[in-house]
Design a protein around this motif. Structure first.
Motif, PDB file in Angstrom:
ATOM      1  N   ASN A 169       0.839  -1.196   0.000  1.00 42.57           N
ATOM      2  CA  ASN A 169       0.000   0.000   0.000  1.00 42.57           C
ATOM      3  C   ASN A 169       0.874   1.245   0.000  1.00 42.57           C
ATOM      4  O   ASN A 169       1.889   1.291   0.680  1.00 42.57           O
ATOM      5  CB  ASN A 169      -0.924   0.029   1.229  1.00 42.57           C
ATOM      6  CG  ASN A 169      -1.921  -1.109   1.205  1.00 42.57           C
ATOM      7  OD1 ASN A 169      -2.591  -1.330   0.205  1.00 42.57           O
ATOM      8  ND2 ASN A 169      -2.006  -1.843   2.302  1.00 42.57           N
ATOM      9  N   ALA A 170       0.452   2.251  -0.749  1.00 39.33           N
ATOM     10  CA  ALA A 170       1.201   3.510  -0.811  1.00 39.33           C
ATOM     11  C   ALA A 170       0.364   4.621  -0.190  1.00 39.33           C
ATOM     12  O   ALA A 170      -0.824   4.739  -0.461  1.00 39.33           O
ATOM     13  CB  ALA A 170       1.533   3.860  -2.257  1.00 39.33           C
ATOM     14  N   ALA A 171       0.999   5.405   0.650  1.00 40.87           N
ATOM     15  CA  ALA A 171       0.335   6.560   1.261  1.00 40.87           C
ATOM     16  C   ALA A 171       1.346   7.687   1.333  1.00 40.87           C
ATOM     17  O   ALA A 171       2.553   7.452   1.348  1.00 40.87           O
ATOM     18  CB  ALA A 171      -0.180   6.221   2.652  1.00 40.87           C
ATOM     19  N   GLY A 172       0.858   8.908   1.367  1.00 43.03           N
ATOM     20  CA  GLY A 172       1.782  10.015   1.475  1.00 43.03           C
ATOM     21  C   GLY A 172       1.101  11.364   1.468  1.00 43.03           C
ATOM     22  O   GLY A 172      -0.118  11.463   1.600  1.00 43.03           O
ATOM     23  N   TRP A 173       1.914  12.377   1.330  1.00 46.50           N
ATOM     24  CA  TRP A 173       1.473  13.762   1.323  1.00 46.50           C
ATOM     25  C   TRP A 173       1.986  14.449   0.076  1.00 46.50           C
ATOM     26  O   TRP A 173       3.108  14.209  -0.353  1.00 46.50           O
ATOM     27  CB  TRP A 173       2.026  14.504   2.539  1.00 46.50           C
ATOM     28  CG  TRP A 173       1.372  14.147   3.830  1.00 46.50           C
ATOM     29  CD1 TRP A 173       1.709  13.123   4.662  1.00 46.50           C
ATOM     30  CD2 TRP A 173       0.287  14.817   4.444  1.00 46.50           C
ATOM     31  NE1 TRP A 173       0.894  13.124   5.762  1.00 46.50           N
ATOM     32  CE2 TRP A 173       0.005  14.159   5.655  1.00 46.50           C
ATOM     33  CE3 TRP A 173      -0.488  15.927   4.091  1.00 46.50           C
ATOM     34  CZ2 TRP A 173      -0.999  14.562   6.511  1.00 46.50           C
ATOM     35  CZ3 TRP A 173      -1.487  16.338   4.949  1.00 46.50           C
ATOM     36  CH2 TRP A 173      -1.740  15.658   6.143  1.00 46.50           C
ATOM     37  N   ILE A 174       1.159  15.317  -0.472  1.00 49.25           N
ATOM     38  CA  ILE A 174       1.570  16.202  -1.556  1.00 49.25           C
ATOM     39  C   ILE A 174       1.593  17.600  -0.958  1.00 49.25           C
ATOM     40  O   ILE A 174       0.564  18.087  -0.476  1.00 49.25           O
ATOM     41  CB  ILE A 174       0.587  16.147  -2.737  1.00 49.25           C
ATOM     42  CG1 ILE A 174       0.493  14.714  -3.278  1.00 49.25           C
ATOM     43  CG2 ILE A 174       1.021  17.125  -3.829  1.00 49.25           C
ATOM     44  CD1 ILE A 174      -0.670  14.502  -4.222  1.00 49.25           C
ATOM     45  N   PHE A 175       2.774  18.226  -0.941  1.00 51.11           N
ATOM     46  CA  PHE A 175       2.927  19.581  -0.428  1.00 51.11           C
ATOM     47  C   PHE A 175       3.125  20.512  -1.622  1.00 51.11           C
ATOM     48  O   PHE A 175       4.147  20.438  -2.308  1.00 51.11           O
ATOM     49  CB  PHE A 175       4.125  19.684   0.521  1.00 51.11           C
ATOM     50  CG  PHE A 175       4.011  18.812   1.751  1.00 51.11           C
ATOM     51  CD1 PHE A 175       2.953  18.952   2.627  1.00 51.11           C
ATOM     52  CD2 PHE A 175       4.968  17.856   2.019  1.00 51.11           C
ATOM     53  CE1 PHE A 175       2.844  18.159   3.762  1.00 51.11           C
ATOM     54  CE2 PHE A 175       4.881  17.054   3.147  1.00 51.11           C
ATOM     55  CZ  PHE A 175       3.812  17.206   4.020  1.00 51.11           C
ATOM     56  N   TYR A 233      -2.835  11.354   0.542  1.00 52.99           N
ATOM     57  CA  TYR A 233      -3.381  10.354  -0.371  1.00 52.99           C
ATOM     58  C   TYR A 233      -3.037   8.959   0.106  1.00 52.99           C
ATOM     59  O   TYR A 233      -2.089   8.748   0.865  1.00 52.99           O
ATOM     60  CB  TYR A 233      -2.881  10.572  -1.807  1.00 52.99           C
ATOM     61  CG  TYR A 233      -1.419  10.256  -2.017  1.00 52.99           C
ATOM     62  CD1 TYR A 233      -1.003   8.991  -2.402  1.00 52.99           C
ATOM     63  CD2 TYR A 233      -0.451  11.232  -1.836  1.00 52.99           C
ATOM     64  CE1 TYR A 233       0.343   8.708  -2.587  1.00 52.99           C
ATOM     65  CE2 TYR A 233       0.888  10.952  -2.032  1.00 52.99           C
ATOM     66  CZ  TYR A 233       1.274   9.685  -2.410  1.00 52.99           C
ATOM     67  OH  TYR A 233       2.601   9.404  -2.585  1.00 52.99           O
ATOM     68  N   GLN A 234      -3.877   8.002  -0.312  1.00 62.79           N
ATOM     69  CA  GLN A 234      -3.645   6.606   0.016  1.00 62.79           C
ATOM     70  C   GLN A 234      -4.082   5.769  -1.178  1.00 62.79           C
ATOM     71  O   GLN A 234      -5.217   5.909  -1.656  1.00 62.79           O
ATOM     72  CB  GLN A 234      -4.418   6.203   1.267  1.00 62.79           C
ATOM     73  CG  GLN A 234      -4.087   4.823   1.753  1.00 62.79           C
ATOM     74  CD  GLN A 234      -4.676   4.547   3.130  1.00 62.79           C
ATOM     75  OE1 GLN A 234      -5.402   5.356   3.688  1.00 62.79           O
ATOM     76  NE2 GLN A 234      -4.356   3.406   3.680  1.00 62.79           N
ATOM     77  N   ASN A 235      -3.182   4.934  -1.665  1.00 67.22           N
ATOM     78  CA  ASN A 235      -3.437   4.058  -2.811  1.00 67.22           C
ATOM     79  C   ASN A 235      -4.035   4.807  -3.992  1.00 67.22           C
ATOM     80  O   ASN A 235      -5.010   4.370  -4.601  1.00 67.22           O
ATOM     81  CB  ASN A 235      -4.318   2.885  -2.402  1.00 67.22           C
ATOM     82  CG  ASN A 235      -3.609   1.983  -1.406  1.00 67.22           C
ATOM     83  OD1 ASN A 235      -2.408   1.782  -1.490  1.00 67.22           O
ATOM     84  ND2 ASN A 235      -4.352   1.466  -0.448  1.00 67.22           N
ATOM     85  N   GLY A 236      -3.467   5.977  -4.287  1.00 71.91           N
ATOM     86  CA  GLY A 236      -3.883   6.747  -5.453  1.00 71.91           C
ATOM     87  C   GLY A 236      -5.095   7.626  -5.249  1.00 71.91           C
ATOM     88  O   GLY A 236      -5.456   8.397  -6.126  1.00 71.91           O
ATOM     89  N   LYS A 237      -5.760   7.536  -4.099  1.00 68.89           N
ATOM     90  CA  LYS A 237      -6.943   8.356  -3.835  1.00 68.89           C
ATOM     91  C   LYS A 237      -6.564   9.528  -2.938  1.00 68.89           C
ATOM     92  O   LYS A 237      -6.042   9.333  -1.842  1.00 68.89           O
ATOM     93  CB  LYS A 237      -8.044   7.530  -3.167  1.00 68.89           C
ATOM     94  CG  LYS A 237      -8.578   6.424  -4.052  1.00 68.89           C
ATOM     95  CD  LYS A 237      -9.634   5.622  -3.339  1.00 68.89           C
ATOM     96  CE  LYS A 237     -10.105   4.484  -4.233  1.00 68.89           C
ATOM     97  NZ  LYS A 237     -11.003   3.582  -3.547  1.00 68.89           N
ATOM     98  N   THR A 238      -6.817  10.731  -3.435  1.00 64.12           N
ATOM     99  CA  THR A 238      -6.470  11.935  -2.689  1.00 64.12           C
ATOM    100  C   THR A 238      -7.618  12.327  -1.774  1.00 64.12           C
ATOM    101  O   THR A 238      -8.777  12.322  -2.179  1.00 64.12           O
ATOM    102  CB  THR A 238      -6.163  13.094  -3.662  1.00 64.12           C
ATOM    103  OG1 THR A 238      -5.134  12.669  -4.550  1.00 64.12           O
ATOM    104  CG2 THR A 238      -5.697  14.326  -2.907  1.00 64.12           C
ATOM    105  N   GLY A 239      -7.273  12.675  -0.536  1.00 62.30           N
ATOM    106  CA  GLY A 239      -8.267  13.124   0.429  1.00 62.30           C
ATOM    107  C   GLY A 239      -8.507  14.619   0.300  1.00 62.30           C
ATOM    108  O   GLY A 239      -8.076  15.262  -0.659  1.00 62.30           O
TER     109      GLY A 239
END
Length: 107
Positions: A27-33, A42-48
């Motif tokens: 699973n991939a998760a992270g932040w776009i700054f 975002y988590q698994n390609g879905k942006t919150g």
């Protein structure tokens, strides 16, 4: 994993802005700054929903749309580590070392 930690003495909004990611069990998760101060989780390609981020000394403070704040230590302009949160009342709560996680700039 072992990461070489290099303290950046001149981190700027522009040098920190980008996409940071952590992969755990496929699973991939992270932040776009973004360089305009907008933060997106975002988590698994879905942006919150969008939040905000800012530089505070040698840390990135990322605020979600709910108002919760994650504090990332800047290890270098390409590596940041979640080291604390800001909880109700505005108090900083340090994260135990075994619960901290590091995210790496991928673009």
């Amino acid at each position: 994993a072992t990461y070489r930690k290099i303290k950046s003495t001149t981190s700027t909004i522009k040098s920190i802005a980008g996409t940071y990611e952590l992969k755990v069990r496929g699973n991939a998760a992270g932040w776009i700054f973004l360089d305009n101060g907008v933060a997106k989780y975002y988590q698994n390609g879905k942006t919150g929903k969008e939040g905000k981020w800012k530089l505070v000394d040698k840390e990135v403070h990322a605020t979600s749309h709910t108002g919760s704040v994650i504090i990332f230590r800047i290890d270098s302009d390409d590596i940041i580590t979640a080291v604390a949160t800001i909880v109700k009342g505005g108090n900083r709560k340090d994260t135990p070392k075994d619960k901290q996680f590091t995210i790496i700039k991928i673009k």
